[in-house]
Design a protein around this motif. Structure first.
Motif, mmCIF file in Angstrom:
data_model
loop_
_atom_site.group_PDB
_atom_site.id
_atom_site.type_symbol
_atom_site.label_atom_id
_atom_site.label_comp_id
_atom_site.label_asym_id
_atom_site.label_seq_id
_atom_site.Cartn_x
_atom_site.Cartn_y
_atom_site.Cartn_z
ATOM 1 N N UNK A 39 0.767 -1.062 0.029
ATOM 2 C CA UNK A 39 0.037 -0.072 -0.144
ATOM 3 C C UNK A 39 0.640 1.449 -0.029
ATOM 4 N N UNK A 40 2.223 1.227 0.118
ATOM 5 C CA UNK A 40 2.943 2.259 0.524
ATOM 6 C C UNK A 40 4.113 2.206 -0.735
ATOM 7 N N UNK A 41 4.012 3.145 -1.788
ATOM 8 C CA UNK A 41 4.975 2.960 -2.902
ATOM 9 C C UNK A 41 6.368 3.300 -2.506
ATOM 10 N N UNK A 42 6.655 4.089 -1.328
ATOM 11 C CA UNK A 42 8.058 3.948 -0.939
ATOM 12 C C UNK A 42 8.717 2.755 -0.382
ATOM 13 N N UNK A 43 7.927 2.177 0.462
ATOM 14 C CA UNK A 43 8.156 0.871 0.860
ATOM 15 C C UNK A 43 8.115 -0.200 -0.300
ATOM 16 N N UNK A 78 13.145 -7.674 12.116
ATOM 17 C CA UNK A 78 13.441 -6.491 11.845
ATOM 18 C C UNK A 78 12.400 -5.845 10.795
ATOM 19 N N UNK A 79 11.887 -6.696 10.163
ATOM 20 C CA UNK A 79 10.888 -6.443 9.317
ATOM 21 C C UNK A 79 9.416 -6.560 9.941
ATOM 22 N N UNK A 80 8.997 -7.819 10.365
ATOM 23 C CA UNK A 80 7.763 -8.149 10.799
ATOM 24 C C UNK A 80 7.494 -7.551 11.900
ATOM 25 N N UNK A 82 8.101 -4.741 12.969
ATOM 26 C CA UNK A 82 8.411 -2.984 12.943
ATOM 27 C C UNK A 82 7.297 -2.287 13.304
ATOM 28 N N UNK A 83 6.136 -2.900 12.869
ATOM 29 C CA UNK A 83 5.038 -1.869 13.168
ATOM 30 C C UNK A 83 4.396 -1.353 11.869
ATOM 31 N N UNK A 84 4.343 0.067 12.140
ATOM 32 C CA UNK A 84 3.818 0.869 11.232
ATOM 33 C C UNK A 84 4.883 1.123 10.103
ATOM 34 N N UNK A 85 4.230 2.072 9.103
ATOM 35 C CA UNK A 85 5.075 2.290 7.821
ATOM 36 C C UNK A 85 6.152 2.907 8.104
ATOM 37 N N UNK A 86 5.897 3.999 8.877
ATOM 38 C CA UNK A 86 7.320 4.978 9.128
ATOM 39 C C UNK A 86 8.364 4.033 9.796
ATOM 40 N N UNK A 87 8.263 3.232 10.695
ATOM 41 C CA UNK A 87 9.088 2.312 11.155
ATOM 42 C C UNK A 87 9.617 0.952 10.183
ATOM 43 N N UNK A 88 8.791 0.731 9.432
ATOM 44 C CA UNK A 88 9.283 -0.178 8.431
ATOM 45 C C UNK A 88 10.154 0.510 7.475
ATOM 46 N N UNK A 90 12.310 2.818 8.068
ATOM 47 C CA UNK A 90 13.480 2.832 8.779
ATOM 48 C C UNK A 90 14.127 1.561 8.958
ATOM 49 N N UNK A 91 13.383 0.413 9.250
ATOM 50 C CA UNK A 91 14.192 -0.934 9.140
ATOM 51 C C UNK A 91 14.613 -1.275 7.776
ATOM 52 N N UNK A 92 13.967 -0.891 6.647
ATOM 53 C CA UNK A 92 14.545 -1.321 5.504
ATOM 54 C C UNK A 92 15.741 -0.453 5.035
ATOM 55 N N UNK A 93 15.707 0.777 5.449
ATOM 56 C CA UNK A 93 16.938 1.589 5.146
ATOM 57 C C UNK A 93 18.098 1.124 5.992
ATOM 58 N N UNK A 94 17.787 0.838 7.079
ATOM 59 C CA UNK A 94 19.010 0.334 7.938
ATOM 60 C C UNK A 94 19.611 -0.972 7.489
#
Length: 221
Positions: A39-43, A78-80, A82-88, A90-94
């Motif tokens: 649902x999130x293009x950035x993610x 790390x991924x599952x 993470x919780x909300x889109x913003x936390x996700x 951050x987890x992806x970028x790290x």
């Protein structure tokens, strides 16, 4: 010389899937985290970039098995987790950053990256313990691990512990400390394995410890 990010960006331009869609089929998304990504293009873009970075790390690493275990840890916690889109995001970028670092610094001469399992009296310890070491840039390593103590498996009297963090590699020595979990121990690398000792706090449930002698698993790829 191109950086890892330029390489990944070029791949995104060449392959439309990487440029605008997740690495999996969003029409089959079932887990909440998958639906959030789709649902999130950035993610979605980050997910595709991470899939490419993971494949590159596999190709470059001295231990494909260690990278696979690392990714399993990250997906589960790390991924599952993470919780909300913003936390996700951050987890992806790290994780993208560390995968890129590992791809740059690991090679056939990397003697430390690997999967290590605890042995006792020449056999795998029945109270299992596994530590995954991933070499990063700046003399840093990521340490992931799990350990257990089996009192009575039949009655469920089993305690477990997990560690996941970074530390500095000083020669053949690593002092791992996780302030949040009040957990710490020393890893000393040797021929074919490592010794874990000097544990100054409990890292999990009662009777659980990471101390002991570990052998480096043969890399199965």
């Amino acid at each position: 010389m191109k950086t890892i990010y330029q390489i990944l960006y070029g791949a995104a331009l060449l392959f439309p899937l990487l440029a605008g869609a997740a690495s999996f089929d969003c029409s089959k998304a079932r887990m909440p985290v998958e639906k959030t990504i789709c649902a999130d293009p950035v993610l979605s873009r980050l997910d595709a970039e991470l899939a490419a970075a993971y494949r590159l790390a596999l190709d470059k690493s001295a231990s494909r098995s260690a990278v696979k275990e690392w990714q399993r840890y990250w997906l589960a916690w790390g991924r599952d987790g993470a919780g909300d889109a913003a936390s996700l995001r951050k987890a992806y970028r790290a994780q993208l950053l560390e995968l890129g670092q590992h791809a740059r610094v690991s090679s056939a001469r990397d003697a430390y990256t690997g999967v290590y399992r605890r042995y006792q009296n020449g056999r795998l310890d029945t109270d299992g313990a596994e530590i995954v070491v991933i070499v990063l840039s700046g003399q840093r390593v990521r340490i992931l691990g799990n350990a257990s103590w089996v009192g009575n498996a039949a009655t469920g009297n089993v305690n477990t512990a997990m560690v996941d963090g970074t530390a500095v590699l000083a020669g053949k020595l690593v002092h791992y400390v996780d302030p949040a979990a009040e957990c710490g121990f020393t890893l000393r690398f040797g021929a074919g394995g490592l010794e874990v000792g000097d544990e100054h706090a409990e890292c999990g449930g009662m009777n659980v410890t990471f101390k002991g002698t570990y052998r480096k698993a043969t890399d199965a790829g």
